[in-house]
Design an enzyme around this catalytic site. Structure first.
Site, mmCIF file in Angstrom:
data_model
loop_
_atom_site.group_PDB
_atom_site.id
_atom_site.type_symbol
_atom_site.label_atom_id
_atom_site.label_comp_id
_atom_site.label_asym_id
_atom_site.label_seq_id
_atom_site.Cartn_x
_atom_site.Cartn_y
_atom_site.Cartn_z
ATOM 1 N N CYS A 1 0.848 -1.195 0.000
ATOM 2 C CA CYS A 1 0.000 0.000 0.000
ATOM 3 C C CYS A 1 0.885 1.247 0.000
ATOM 4 O O CYS A 1 1.919 1.273 0.657
ATOM 5 C CB CYS A 1 -0.927 0.000 1.213
ATOM 6 S SG CYS A 1 -2.076 -1.401 1.226
ATOM 7 N N HIS B 1 -6.967 -4.874 6.635
ATOM 8 C CA HIS B 1 -6.131 -4.173 7.598
ATOM 9 C C HIS B 1 -5.146 -5.156 8.217
ATOM 10 O O HIS B 1 -5.385 -6.366 8.231
ATOM 11 C CB HIS B 1 -6.989 -3.523 8.670
ATOM 12 C CG HIS B 1 -7.820 -2.384 8.150
ATOM 13 N ND1 HIS B 1 -8.632 -1.629 8.960
ATOM 14 C CD2 HIS B 1 -7.939 -1.861 6.902
ATOM 15 C CE1 HIS B 1 -9.213 -0.697 8.236
ATOM 16 N NE2 HIS B 1 -8.822 -0.822 6.989
ATOM 17 N N GLU C 1 -4.274 -5.893 11.289
ATOM 18 C CA GLU C 1 -4.740 -6.729 12.392
ATOM 19 C C GLU C 1 -5.727 -7.786 11.911
ATOM 20 O O GLU C 1 -5.735 -8.920 12.417
ATOM 21 C CB GLU C 1 -5.330 -5.892 13.534
ATOM 22 C CG GLU C 1 -6.489 -4.997 13.149
ATOM 23 C CD GLU C 1 -6.109 -3.634 12.635
ATOM 24 O OE1 GLU C 1 -6.741 -2.660 13.076
ATOM 25 O OE2 GLU C 1 -5.216 -3.509 11.779
ATOM 26 N N CYS D 1 -9.368 0.472 13.572
ATOM 27 C CA CYS D 1 -10.672 1.036 13.225
ATOM 28 C C CYS D 1 -11.737 0.290 14.022
ATOM 29 O O CYS D 1 -11.451 -0.726 14.673
ATOM 30 C CB CYS D 1 -10.927 0.896 11.721
ATOM 31 S SG CYS D 1 -11.228 -0.798 11.166
ATOM 32 N N CYS E 1 -12.173 -3.521 12.939
ATOM 33 C CA CYS E 1 -11.113 -4.398 13.443
ATOM 34 C C CYS E 1 -11.175 -4.525 14.965
ATOM 35 O O CYS E 1 -10.837 -5.573 15.517
ATOM 36 C CB CYS E 1 -9.746 -3.898 12.990
ATOM 37 S SG CYS E 1 -9.466 -4.154 11.218
ATOM 38 N N TYR F 1 -5.173 6.275 14.736
ATOM 39 C CA TYR F 1 -6.040 6.338 13.562
ATOM 40 C C TYR F 1 -6.958 7.560 13.721
ATOM 41 O O TYR F 1 -7.274 7.968 14.840
ATOM 42 C CB TYR F 1 -6.839 5.040 13.468
ATOM 43 C CG TYR F 1 -7.768 4.922 12.289
ATOM 44 C CD1 TYR F 1 -7.279 4.981 10.988
ATOM 45 C CD2 TYR F 1 -9.131 4.740 12.469
ATOM 46 C CE1 TYR F 1 -8.134 4.864 9.897
ATOM 47 C CE2 TYR F 1 -9.998 4.619 11.387
ATOM 48 C CZ TYR F 1 -9.485 4.688 10.103
ATOM 49 O OH TYR F 1 -10.330 4.578 9.031
#
Length: 142
Positions: A26, A70, A72, A98, A101, A119
């Site tokens: 990413c 993500h 996690e 988030c 998650c 975040y």
């Protein structure tokens, strides 16, 4: 474990999570995660596309594809394919989770979260706090 020794281990695992983040394809954000239980790393993950998909996380406009996992979530699903458990484990992650998650983290029994960066939406942290997960933030690990 005494608190100074725990902090040394926390910093070391966060440095490892940061290294794991560097494996992500990413471009907008690279996130790494480690799940540690009883002094052993039982799973790891970084943000990226599902297996079999091209390693392109963002659209031409720079938006993250909806199907990108993500870090996690990758670590938790990897753990589900193993003989290990996350019950009572610590999750080390370079970016706080988030809310989606956070539900997974709680559901698999992770009892402690150690992270580096916040975040933009703190609802995941608030949910985990309400669920009784111990949350620790480090501003730096060098």
């Amino acid at each position: 474990m005494d608190s100074e020794k725990q902090k040394r281990y926390d910093r070391a695992y966060l440095r490892m999570a940061r290294e794991w983040a560097a494996l992500s394809h990413c471009t907008r954000k690279q996130v790494g995660a480690l799940i540690v239980r009883d002094g052993m790393i039982v799973s790891d993950g970084y943000n990226g596309t599902p297996s079999g998909f091209p390693n392109v996380c963002e659209t031409d406009e720079g938006e993250t594809h909806w199907y990108v996992l993500h870090a996690e979530a990758n670590a938790i699903t990897k753990l589900a394919r193993s003989s290990h458990t996350a019950a009572g484990a610590t999750l080390y992650i370079t970016l706080s989770p988030c809310r989606e998650c956070a539900k997974l983290i709680h559901q698999v029994g992770i009892r402690r979260l150690v992270y580096l960066n916040a975040y933009k939406d703190d609802s995941g942290l608030r949910f985990l706090n309400q669920a009784g997960v111990e949350i620790v933030r480090f501003s730096d690990v060098d």
